[in-house]
Scaffold this motif. Structure first.
Motif, PDB file in Angstrom:
ATOM      1  N   PHE A   1       0.803  -1.215   0.000  1.00  0.00           N
ATOM      2  CA  PHE A   1       0.000   0.000   0.000  1.00  0.00           C
ATOM      3  C   PHE A   1       0.842   1.274   0.000  1.00  0.00           C
ATOM      4  N   VAL A   2       0.290   2.303  -0.629  1.00  0.00           N
ATOM      5  CA  VAL A   2       0.792   3.657  -0.444  1.00  0.00           C
ATOM      6  C   VAL A   2       0.569   4.012   1.030  1.00  0.00           C
TER       7      VAL A   2
ATOM      8  N   ASN B   1      -6.901   2.060   4.294  1.00  0.00           N
ATOM      9  CA  ASN B   1      -8.354   2.107   4.478  1.00  0.00           C
ATOM     10  C   ASN B   1      -9.085   2.208   3.145  1.00  0.00           C
ATOM     11  N   ASP B   2      -8.487   2.901   2.183  1.00  0.00           N
ATOM     12  CA  ASP B   2      -9.111   2.996   0.853  1.00  0.00           C
ATOM     13  C   ASP B   2      -9.129   1.633   0.172  1.00  0.00           C
ATOM     14  N   TRP B   3      -8.000   0.922   0.261  1.00  0.00           N
ATOM     15  CA  TRP B   3      -7.919  -0.420  -0.311  1.00  0.00           C
ATOM     16  C   TRP B   3      -8.931  -1.332   0.372  1.00  0.00           C
ATOM     17  N   GLN B   4      -9.018  -1.247   1.693  1.00  0.00           N
ATOM     18  CA  GLN B   4      -9.904  -2.137   2.450  1.00  0.00           C
ATOM     19  C   GLN B   4     -11.374  -1.884   2.130  1.00  0.00           C
ATOM     20  N   ALA B   5     -11.721  -0.642   1.900  1.00  0.00           N
ATOM     21  CA  ALA B   5     -13.108  -0.326   1.536  1.00  0.00           C
ATOM     22  C   ALA B   5     -13.477  -0.988   0.206  1.00  0.00           C
ATOM     23  N   ALA B   6     -12.545  -0.980  -0.742  1.00  0.00           N
ATOM     24  CA  ALA B   6     -12.792  -1.646  -2.023  1.00  0.00           C
ATOM     25  C   ALA B   6     -12.901  -3.150  -1.825  1.00  0.00           C
ATOM     26  N   TYR B   7     -12.045  -3.695  -0.956  1.00  0.00           N
ATOM     27  CA  TYR B   7     -12.096  -5.128  -0.679  1.00  0.00           C
ATOM     28  C   TYR B   7     -13.422  -5.520  -0.037  1.00  0.00           C
ATOM     29  N   ASP B   8     -13.920  -4.725   0.888  1.00  0.00           N
ATOM     30  CA  ASP B   8     -15.168  -5.074   1.580  1.00  0.00           C
ATOM     31  C   ASP B   8     -16.300  -5.297   0.582  1.00  0.00           C
ATOM     32  N   ASP B   9     -16.359  -4.472  -0.444  1.00  0.00           N
ATOM     33  CA  ASP B   9     -17.386  -4.650  -1.473  1.00  0.00           C
ATOM     34  C   ASP B   9     -17.132  -5.930  -2.270  1.00  0.00           C
ATOM     35  N   LEU B  10     -15.875  -6.187  -2.599  1.00  0.00           N
ATOM     36  CA  LEU B  10     -15.533  -7.406  -3.329  1.00  0.00           C
ATOM     37  C   LEU B  10     -15.892  -8.644  -2.518  1.00  0.00           C
TER      38      LEU B  10
ATOM     39  N   ALA C   1      -4.585   3.433  -7.015  1.00  0.00           N
ATOM     40  CA  ALA C   1      -4.134   4.651  -6.339  1.00  0.00           C
ATOM     41  C   ALA C   1      -3.684   4.379  -4.905  1.00  0.00           C
ATOM     42  N   ALA C   2      -4.134   3.269  -4.344  1.00  0.00           N
ATOM     43  CA  ALA C   2      -3.773   2.924  -2.966  1.00  0.00           C
ATOM     44  C   ALA C   2      -2.642   1.900  -2.909  1.00  0.00           C
ATOM     45  N   SER C   3      -2.152   1.423  -4.062  1.00  0.00           N
ATOM     46  CA  SER C   3      -1.202   0.315  -4.114  1.00  0.00           C
ATOM     47  C   SER C   3       0.145   0.760  -4.667  1.00  0.00           C
ATOM     48  N   THR C   4       1.200   0.132  -4.175  1.00  0.00           N
ATOM     49  CA  THR C   4       2.544   0.413  -4.700  1.00  0.00           C
ATOM     50  C   THR C   4       3.028  -0.657  -5.667  1.00  0.00           C
ATOM     51  N   THR C   5       2.275  -1.753  -5.813  1.00  0.00           N
ATOM     52  CA  THR C   5       2.587  -2.803  -6.790  1.00  0.00           C
ATOM     53  C   THR C   5       1.288  -3.322  -7.375  1.00  0.00           C
ATOM     54  N   GLY C   6       1.423  -4.124  -8.433  1.00  0.00           N
ATOM     55  CA  GLY C   6       0.285  -4.869  -8.924  1.00  0.00           C
ATOM     56  C   GLY C   6       0.089  -6.106  -8.052  1.00  0.00           C
ATOM     57  N   LEU C   7      -0.639  -7.084  -8.568  1.00  0.00           N
ATOM     58  CA  LEU C   7      -0.871  -8.313  -7.810  1.00  0.00           C
ATOM     59  C   LEU C   7       0.448  -9.057  -7.621  1.00  0.00           C
ATOM     60  N   ASP C   8       0.748  -9.424  -6.382  1.00  0.00           N
ATOM     61  CA  ASP C   8       1.998 -10.089  -6.003  1.00  0.00           C
ATOM     62  C   ASP C   8       1.610 -11.448  -5.427  1.00  0.00           C
ATOM     63  N   LEU C   9       1.555 -12.468  -6.293  1.00  0.00           N
ATOM     64  CA  LEU C   9       0.936 -13.742  -5.945  1.00  0.00           C
ATOM     65  C   LEU C   9       1.948 -14.886  -5.949  1.00  0.00           C
ATOM     66  N   ASN C  10       1.819 -15.785  -4.974  1.00  0.00           N
ATOM     67  CA  ASN C  10       2.672 -16.970  -4.862  1.00  0.00           C
ATOM     68  C   ASN C  10       1.778 -18.193  -4.656  1.00  0.00           C
ATOM     69  N   HIS C  11       2.048 -19.266  -5.411  1.00  0.00           N
ATOM     70  CA  HIS C  11       1.140 -20.411  -5.479  1.00  0.00           C
ATOM     71  C   HIS C  11       1.754 -21.659  -4.851  1.00  0.00           C
ATOM     72  N   TYR C  12       0.913 -22.419  -4.137  1.00  0.00           N
ATOM     73  CA  TYR C  12       1.405 -23.572  -3.387  1.00  0.00           C
ATOM     74  C   TYR C  12       0.391 -24.719  -3.393  1.00  0.00           C
ATOM     75  N   SER C  13       0.904 -25.899  -3.119  1.00  0.00           N
ATOM     76  CA  SER C  13       0.062 -27.035  -2.761  1.00  0.00           C
ATOM     77  C   SER C  13       0.398 -27.402  -1.325  1.00  0.00           C
ATOM     78  N   ALA C  14      -0.595 -27.886  -0.584  1.00  0.00           N
ATOM     79  CA  ALA C  14      -0.378 -28.251   0.811  1.00  0.00           C
ATOM     80  C   ALA C  14       0.274 -29.623   0.896  1.00  0.00           C
ATOM     81  N   VAL C  15       1.187 -29.765   1.828  1.00  0.00           N
ATOM     82  CA  VAL C  15       1.870 -31.036   2.054  1.00  0.00           C
ATOM     83  C   VAL C  15       1.283 -31.750   3.266  1.00  0.00           C
ATOM     84  N   SER C  16       1.106 -31.030   4.363  1.00  0.00           N
ATOM     85  CA  SER C  16       0.506 -31.616   5.556  1.00  0.00           C
ATOM     86  C   SER C  16       0.082 -30.522   6.513  1.00  0.00           C
TER      87      SER C  16
END
Length: 237
Positions: free
Chosen positions: A12-13, A18-27, A92-107
């Motif tokens: 976040f910037v 709070n601006d980001w979170q308000a958008a998330y709440d609607d999502l 406007a509230a973010s300093t990067t785009g989507l920063d995603l890391n993918h996993y499978s569970a082991v245990s």
């Protein structure tokens, strides 16, 4: 544990959380009602900002989907109309785009008590191994530790307040692994990481590890840990 796991960094910037979170709440309203394959949508604020969430410059997102297609497919989470609106609101509230890391569970176990009780603190440990073979060795040892922790907790529930303890294999490369834990109190976590078997695991795997990042988080009270029985990460009791 065939589900598809995502660890995301939300950046976040300063003073725009709070601006980001308000958008998330609607999502989130749309996702919970319409995307039942989004099984977990759970967030943590770095302990640096536990005193004032609104000032945080980052957040951890822990998400679980039924399959990769449920996230990336043409009718998946990232392709929904609500997500399209969200993605127009947050730049406007973010300093990067989507920063995603993918996993499978082991245990491991996502919710020891099965009642979605909230933790006081969570810890995320991101591991980079020296080679694919080293990762295999580390995950074998880690699975033994995680299974032992789960057995002890189920026999004496709440003994150390471990609510979640899971290990993962990266799907983005052949050397990444991850450990995610949640505890009822900070004292529970501090006691846990000082257990003899936990210390023995790290001591015994030094040669397998090239780099490690670990950080503590406080839940922000948003999203959901899981949707009920049969949730991702559940193991037989």
């Amino acid at each position: 544990m065939d589900d598809f796991y995502l660890f995301a960094n939300c950046n976040f910037v300063p003073d725009r959380y709070n601006d980001w979170q308000a958008a998330y709440d609607d999502l989130a309203k749309y996702v919970y009602s319409s995307e039942h394959t989004t099984k977990t949508y759970y967030f943590g604020i770095p302990l640096d900002y536990a005193h004032d969430f609104s000032k945080t410059t980052s957040m951890l997102a822990f998400e679980i989907y039924g399959t990769r297609e449920d996230l990336y497919g043409p009718t998946g989470h990232l392709s929904s109309p609500a997500m399209s609106i969200f993605l127009t609101r947050i730049p406007a509230a973010s300093t990067t785009g989507l920063d995603l890391n993918h996993y499978s569970a082991v245990s491991g176990f996502l919710d020891l008590h099965g009642d979605q009780r909230e933790c006081h603190i969570m810890q995320d440990v991101k591991i980079t191994c020296v080679s694919p073979a080293a990762r295999t060795s580390l995950l074998t040892s880690l699975s033994t530790l995680v299974s032992s922790v789960e057995k002890q907790q189920r026999e004496n529930v709440g003994a150390e307040g471990v609510l979640t303890y899971m290990c993962f294999k990266s799907l983005d490369d052949e050397v990444g692994a991850r450990v995610f834990g949640r505890w009822a109190t900070g004292e529970d976590m501090e006691g846990f990481i000082r257990r003899d078997d936990v210390k023995a695991f790290w001591e015994g795997n030094k040669e397998n590890v090239r780099a490690m990042e670990q950080r503590g988080y406080r839940p922000n009270g948003k999203g959901w840990l899981h949707r009920g029985k049969g949730y991702a990460g559940e193991t037989a009791k």
